[in-house]
Design an enzyme around this catalytic site. Structure first.
Site, short mmCIF file in Angstrom:
data_model
loop_
_atom_site.label_atom_id
_atom_site.label_comp_id
_atom_site.label_asym_id
_atom_site.label_seq_id
_atom_site.Cartn_x
_atom_site.Cartn_y
_atom_site.Cartn_z
N HIS A 197 0.83 -1.21 0.00
CA HIS A 197 0.00 0.00 0.00
C HIS A 197 0.86 1.26 0.00
O HIS A 197 0.55 2.25 -0.64
CB HIS A 197 -0.91 0.00 1.23
CG HIS A 197 -2.14 -0.80 1.01
ND1 HIS A 197 -2.96 -1.20 2.02
CD2 HIS A 197 -2.67 -1.28 -0.13
CE1 HIS A 197 -3.96 -1.90 1.50
NE2 HIS A 197 -3.80 -1.96 0.20
N GLU A 439 12.33 -14.53 -30.11
CA GLU A 439 13.44 -14.10 -29.24
C GLU A 439 14.66 -14.99 -29.41
O GLU A 439 15.57 -14.95 -28.59
CB GLU A 439 12.99 -14.04 -27.78
CG GLU A 439 12.33 -15.29 -27.26
CD GLU A 439 11.83 -15.16 -25.82
OE1 GLU A 439 12.22 -14.23 -25.11
OE2 GLU A 439 11.06 -16.04 -25.41
#
Ligand code: PEP
Ligand code: MG
Length: 578
Positions: A197, A439
């Site tokens: 938070h 990739e």
């Protein structure tokens, strides 16, 4: 993360880059209140219960005042975070536990302490990171109640002088709520992750923050000048004049750029001559989707699903995975969400899979190779993805593909999972797209063949550069080779994008190079459709795309592809940059 490292830059402490920006100010090391107490048996249990009730009432009143303050400063959404405090303070189960404990002869301090510790332990042992973060709320409520019962003042961050850098062991949500944005220029803590938070509020307040810096409260002293680089997760105490100048410039540039970038919020991503591009975000967990949405993404171009697996203690179940994927799909509404299937191995270790140590892990048993060798386990993920596809525009992406067989096998498994879901009567998107990451040099060389099998490509330059140049990006000695500007890489990108475009499939890029301001015009010229970048890079990428016409990009790229060294390529791109 490490302890302070002595570099040419002097001492640098590293931590979690929780909130972007550069803060330069004077350290204020917040000292925690002494909440120790001696347990005692109160004479009057009823009076003790009333003392506890009064502490709860005061806590709720204070928290409501904080919510009001925060609603004004950071808006109602961030303020709602404090609602959890009120819930934990008035939770009937906790209240009953505390009252029973008081009735059994314990004092209110001990009863509160024990009840909240139990909830704290329960939350902190949960697998889901979000639940684990809620443990901080529980601890915060306990601290508030104990402080009131003991008549102690909590750290008050609302009265700090201007230019303060808050250094604190743990920044509890209620402490964060007290912070006055006008006075606090940066935050450094010894605990907390990007989804805590505190991190969410620091971002909402737009205060640079670096969390989880070991021993920050011991190593940095009140009164020390400190530089906090929230983007890089670096803290530099007592900077010399040269460094101060450097970071002051960086702070100025950051502020000016940020302000100017707001003009691009809510806009479409268009080149200067109106060619539409898709600008999406790379995320690592479902909560990052909210952050990406706050940064105005147009969807998700890469959800690295392996983080779900890395954060767990055992393989996440179909339901757990479904919940995570569904959350992202719902957050993005109708926007596309590309979820990459498990990319284990190489630098991504998942201890409980017990994979044997390999001499060359980057060339070994990893990603799609591992998944196809464990089809039952892979089907759990594919099934969860299919189920989540009923809730949004989810697309499946396969990592580290080197052969056509691999993609065909994955598609066969997807079909098998679809049949099983049909039997279970569960709905899913029957036309779900399956694409591949490009990739590896192998995938680049057979891009035309892969394009026939895939619904989209997404170029993973992070690995593509390493594999093409045979250079490990973690190895300083070969870092001059690990460069997107190397002609071998540039030519590989050109052929991949052209092969995909010719086959009529979407070609995106989710490696870091998609946000490289120098490379963007070249990518536009090659025909890249989708740019998937980290959330904080979204608006800047939109701005850079908007500055180039196709004609300008083509003229630049035509010259770039003829160059023979990375130095020449970079110099040309720098000279052309707007
Ligand atoms: C890449 O390789 O470019 C990529 C996006 O994947 P990761 O960085 O997760 O390997
Ligand atoms: Mg990769």
């Amino acid at each position: 993360m490490n302890e302070g490292v002595n570099s040419a830059d002097g001492i640098v402490y590293e931590g979690v880059n929780a909130s972007d920006g550069v803060g330069i100010g004077v350290a204020r090391v917040a000292v925690e209140p002494d909440l120790s107490f001696t347990p005692h048996a109160p004479a009057d249990a009823q009076a003790e219960k009333e003392r506890y009730e009064a502490a709860v009432a005061k806590f709720i009143e204070q928290t409501n005042a904080q919510i009001d303050r925060m609603t004004e400063t950071v808006g109602p959404e961030a303020a709602a975070i404090m609602g959890a405090h009120i819930e934990f303070a008035e939770d009937e189960g906790i209240k009953e536990m505390v009252n029973r404990s008081i009735e059994s002869g314990k004092c209110a301090e001990q009863s509160v302490s024990e009840a909240y510790d139990m909830y704290y332990n329960m939350f902190s042992n949960m697998e889901d990171e979000l639940f684990r973060e809620r443990a901080a709320d529980v601890a915060d409520v306990k601290t508030g109640l104990l402080a009131d019962l003991l008549g102690q003042e909590l750290i008050d961050l609302s009265t700090l002088p201007e230019n303060s850098v808050v250094i604190v062991h743990e920044l509890t949500p209620s402490m964060t709520a007290d912070i006055d944005k006008n006075n606090v220029v940066a935050i450094v803590t010894e605990t907390g992750g990007r989804t805590s938070h505190s991190a969410i509020i620091a971002r909402a307040l737009e205060i640079p923050a670096v969390l989880s810096v070991p021993d920050a409260t011991k190593n940095i002293k009140t009164g020390d000048m400190v530089v906090v680089d929230g983007e890089k997760g670096k803290v530099l105490p007592k900077p010399d004049d040269r460094k101060l100048r450097h970071y002051r410039n960086k702070a100025k540039q950051y502020a000016a750029e940020k302000l100017a970038l707001e003009a691009y919020r809510g806009k479409e991503t268009l080149t200067a001559d109106g060619e539409k591009k898709l600008l999406v975000a790379n995320i690592g967990n479902p909560d990052d989707a909210n952050v990406a949405a706050e940064h105005d993404c147009e969807g998700v171009g890469l959800f690295r699903s392996e983080f779900l697996f890395m954060d767990a203690k055992e393989l996440p179940s179909e339901d757990e995975q479904f919940a995570a994927y569904q959350k992202v799909a719902l957050c993005m509404k109708d926007q596309p969400v590309i979820i990459r299937t498990l990319d284990v191995g190489g630098d991504k270790e998942i201890p409980y899979l017990d994979l044997a140590k390999e001499e060359n892990p980057f060339l070994g048993y990893r990603a799609v190779r591992y998944c196809l060798n464990n089809p039952e386990q892979y089907k759990v993920q594919l099934t969860a993805l299919l189920r989540a596809s009923a809730f949004g525009d989810i697309k499946i992406m396969v990592p580290l593909v080197t052969t056509v067989d691999e993609i065909r096998q994955v598609k066969d498994l997807v079909k098998e999972c679809m049949r099983e879901l049909d039997e279970r009567g569960v709905s899913y998107n029957k036309d779900i797209e399956v694409g591949t990451m490009i990739e590896t040099p192998a995938a680049s060389l057979i891009a035309e063949d892969l394009a026939e099998e895939c619904d989209f490509f997404s170029i993973g330059t992070n690995d593509l550069i390493g594999y093409t140049m045979c250079a490990d990006r973690g190895n300083d000695k070969v870092s001059y080779l690990y460069e997107v500007y190397q002609p071998a890489v540039i030519r590989s990108l050109k052929r991949i994008i052209e092969a995909g475009s010719k086959a009529g499939i979407m070609v995106g890029m989710c490696g870091e190079a998609a946000a490289d301001p120098l490379l963007i015009p070249v990518l536009i010229s090659f025909g890249l459709d989708e740019f998937s970048v980290s959330a904080p890079s979204i608006l800047r990428t939109r701005r850079i795309i908007s500055e180039w016409t196709r004609e300008e990009c083509d003229a630049l790229a035509a010259k770039v592809v003829k160059l023979k060294t990375a130095t020449e390529v970079k110099a040309m791109l720098q000279a052309a940059a707007k």
